[in-house]
Design an enzyme around this catalytic site. Structure first.
Site, short mmCIF file in Angstrom:
data_model
loop_
_atom_site.label_atom_id
_atom_site.label_comp_id
_atom_site.label_asym_id
_atom_site.label_seq_id
_atom_site.Cartn_x
_atom_site.Cartn_y
_atom_site.Cartn_z
CE LYS A 171 -2.07 2.79 3.08
NZ LYS A 171 -2.04 4.07 2.34
CD GLU A 192 12.68 -0.52 10.05
OE1 GLU A 192 13.13 0.36 10.81
OE2 GLU A 192 13.28 -1.56 9.77
P1 NAP Z 1 1.81 7.37 8.90
O1 NAP Z 1 0.77 8.36 9.06
O2 NAP Z 1 2.10 6.45 10.02
O3 NAP Z 1 1.46 6.56 7.59
C1 NAP Z 1 2.27 5.53 7.11
C2 NAP Z 1 1.42 4.58 6.30
O4 NAP Z 1 0.45 3.96 7.16
C3 NAP Z 1 0.64 5.26 5.19
O5 NAP Z 1 0.58 4.41 4.09
C4 NAP Z 1 -0.72 5.45 5.86
O6 NAP Z 1 -1.79 5.59 4.96
C5 NAP Z 1 -0.85 4.17 6.64
N1 NAP Z 1 -1.83 4.28 7.72
C6 NAP Z 1 -2.25 5.41 8.36
N2 NAP Z 1 -3.17 5.10 9.29
C7 NAP Z 1 -3.36 3.76 9.24
C8 NAP Z 1 -4.19 2.85 9.94
N3 NAP Z 1 -5.01 3.25 10.92
N4 NAP Z 1 -4.13 1.54 9.61
C9 NAP Z 1 -3.31 1.11 8.64
N5 NAP Z 1 -2.50 1.93 7.93
C10 NAP Z 1 -2.51 3.24 8.23
O7 NAP Z 1 3.21 8.05 8.57
P2 NAP Z 1 3.54 9.12 7.46
O8 NAP Z 1 3.04 10.45 7.86
O9 NAP Z 1 3.13 8.62 6.13
O10 NAP Z 1 5.13 9.08 7.51
C11 NAP Z 1 5.85 9.73 8.51
C12 NAP Z 1 6.23 8.78 9.65
O11 NAP Z 1 6.95 7.67 9.14
C13 NAP Z 1 7.16 9.42 10.64
O12 NAP Z 1 6.78 9.08 11.93
C14 NAP Z 1 8.51 8.81 10.31
O13 NAP Z 1 9.44 8.81 11.34
C15 NAP Z 1 8.12 7.45 9.91
N6 NAP Z 1 9.18 6.85 9.12
C16 NAP Z 1 9.92 5.84 9.66
C17 NAP Z 1 10.97 5.29 8.95
C18 NAP Z 1 11.80 4.19 9.52
O14 NAP Z 1 12.41 3.48 8.76
N7 NAP Z 1 11.86 4.01 10.82
C19 NAP Z 1 11.24 5.74 7.66
C20 NAP Z 1 10.46 6.78 7.14
C21 NAP Z 1 9.43 7.32 7.87
P3 NAP Z 1 -2.20 7.08 4.48
O15 NAP Z 1 -1.19 7.42 3.48
O16 NAP Z 1 -3.56 6.97 3.92
O17 NAP Z 1 -2.15 7.98 5.67
#
Ligand code: NAP
Ligand code: MG
Length: 499
Positions: free
Chosen positions: A192, A268
């Protein structure tokens, strides 16, 4: 001989005008639509970029069914691993061939500067595909000690259907770190995309099909997290969930697994990484420039961003002055301009959130040394000035929360001991860095920092051969390296008694 720089030589705006965006979903080897669609805005200028198919539960079911069929009955898990590797190598070559087109999709959908998209994002994906293509047939099973009359064989078997849910900040690098080892291991995948970045990954998956991936082996769905992501998380035909994103959403995935079929989960998650500069850093100016890079690169939208700069008092003023002076080099610009170092934030919602956090931080005593305001307002996109803040109490929101923005929080300390204590004062544990010329101090501090990665006298360096992931609220499981390949297989023991 003149060497032409492909990024400067390309007419990106012209290419953008003639671009056919991949607006469908890739399910079971076919590009298809969905019942719903979503208008996608570009953060470059806030205009509509494309209208894309938006998966609901029905489309998720179809994608998981295709992956399940391809795993249970298709050739992929049963191929010689070398053949899987060869297809991944072809996949890498096709991505490289289409590098400009895909880099442009990345720059338009999530605002990454075109040079970064072309030189870093696309190169990372190509290298990841090559690495796992080469590794596919290099892992061996084991024969363990037995008495005569018995033979024990331990093999690694592909683990099944993998659901990958990824964010938008590195839409291809982070996706590749999941689907490449999963495919190399013989799994099938439903991925996704994040709501902001569906286009580049759809195009990449189409090239996978062209490279020879059998139908259903790599499926890509766009959609909302709470609908599409949740449907994947709860699906009983999914064997592994691998997620990169926020800590808050990561918690949901553990619940999805617990409430369904106990599929295994790799997370992650977020970070609030400390970057410590001790007074004997070998090159203070280089340390300051790297500290700026560590928070302004990719608009600070990096899970490993060095968002907490911990400076020894003796050198703090010099380092801060240099970072503030060089902030102008990071002034935001048009992502399609090859000279732009920093683009917009990903969307208006993200900018509004960060501006709110800055207001709260300032109300609690933070001092803004540079930046802090929206900029390039006439462009129509959500641009934020590179920002440096100081004067923070330990509980200031700007020190506690992951901002995912080009906002650097500076803290001064008086000793190595205090630096380590401040560095550890966070629920996250993704990455950390320390700058010192003293070998003993480097090892001492590196050992005491609880993080998945510690850099010494550098930041964000690495290679595909090293594992990447976090501890504490930054999650568990590892992307990259041979360890990631192992995560997508199951160990099987076959014990043969032959008398
Ligand atoms: P996010 O809001 O957690 O979303 C990540 C993914 O999860 C998106 O595809 C999102 O869909 C989906 N998602 C959201 N709510 C969900 C739910 N209730 N159930 C299932 N899936 C759901 O994060 P983001 O804003 O896209 O990215 C930023 C975050 O990612 C930051 O916290 C960053 O630190 C973290 N990150 C971590 C790493 C690592 O390797 N540790 C690398 C990069 C980023 P939608 O797109 O529809 O919201
Ligand atoms: Mg989101």
């Amino acid at each position: 001989m003149t060497v032409t720089d492909p990024v400067t030589a390309t007419d990106w705006a012209g290419l953008a005008a003639s671009l056919a965006a991949p607006t469908g979903l890739l399910v079971g080897g076919e590009i298809r639509g969905a019942e719903a669609t979503r208008k996608l805005l570009t953060p470059r200028d806030g205009t509509v970029l494309a209208e894309v198919a938006w998966a609901g539960e029905a489309e998720v079911d179809a994608a998981v069914a295709a992956a399940r069929r391809a795993f249970d009955h298709g050739p992929w898990p049963r191929l010689h691993p070398r053949e899987r590797g060869e297809i991944l190598q072809r996949f890498a070559a096709l991505v490289e061939e289409h590098r400009a087109e895909i880099a442009l999709l990345v720059a338009l959908e999530m605002g990454k500067p075109i040079r970064t998209a072309y030189e870093i994002e696309l190169r990372a994906l190509v290298r990841t595909l090559r690495y796992y293509g080469e590794l596919a047939d290099k892992e061996h099973g084991e024969v363990t000690p037995t008495t005569a009359g018995d033979l024990s064989i331990v093999t690694r078997e592909p683990a099944g259907v993998v659901a990958a849910v990824v964010p938008w900040n590195f839409p291809l690098t982070l996706a590749g770190w999941k689907f490449a080892p999963a495919l190399a291991a013989g799994c099938t995948v439903v991925l996704k995309t994040a709501e902001q970045s569906p286009l580049s990954m759809q195009r990449v998956a189409q090239l996978g099909l062209e490279a020879g991936l059998p139908a259903g082996v790599l499926n890509v769905v766009n959609g909302d997290g709470v609908v599409t992501g949740q449907a994947l998380g709860r699906h009983r035909d999914v064997d592994i969930l691998t997620f990169t994103g926020s800590t808050e959403v990561g918690r949901h995935f553990l619940r999805y697994s617990a409430d369904s079929n106990l599929k295994r989960v790799y997370l992650e998650l977020g970070g609030k990484s400390p970057n410590i500069i001790l007074p004997d850093a070998p090159d203070l100016d280089a340390a300051a420039d790297t500290a700026a890079w560590a928070i302004f690169f990719n608009s600070g939208e990096m899970c490993t961003a060095g968002s907490r700069l911990i400076l020894h008092r003796d050198i703090a003023a010099r380092v801060v002055d240099r970072i503030v002076a060089t902030a102008a080099d990071w002034a935001p610009g048009d992502p399609l301009d090859p000279t732009t170092a920093m683009g917009p934030l990903v969307d208006e919602r993200s900018l509004a959130r960060v501006l709110g956090q800055l207001d709260d931080g300032v109300a609690a005593g933070a001092r803004v040394l540079t930046g802090g305001r929206r900029t390039r307002v006439d462009s129509g996109g959500p641009y934020l000035e590179p920002t440096v803040v100081t004067g923070l109490a330990a509980d200031n929101v700007l020190l506690r929360e992951e901002l995912f923005a080009p906002v650097l929080s500076v803290v001064e300390v008086s000793s190595e001991e205090e630096a380590v204590a401040v560095a550890g004062d966070t629920p996250y544990g993704l990455a950390a860095a320390v700058w010192t010329a003293d070998l003993g101090a480097a090892h001492r501090v590196a050992r005491r920092l609880r993080a998945g990665t510690v850099w010494v006298n550098c930041y964000e360096e690495g290679d595909l051969s090293v594992p990447f992931g976090g501890v504490k609220l930054s999650g568990f499981g590892r992307d990259k390296s041979r360890h990631a390949l192992a995560e997508y297989s199951d160990l099987k023991t076959t014990w043969i008694h032959y008398g």
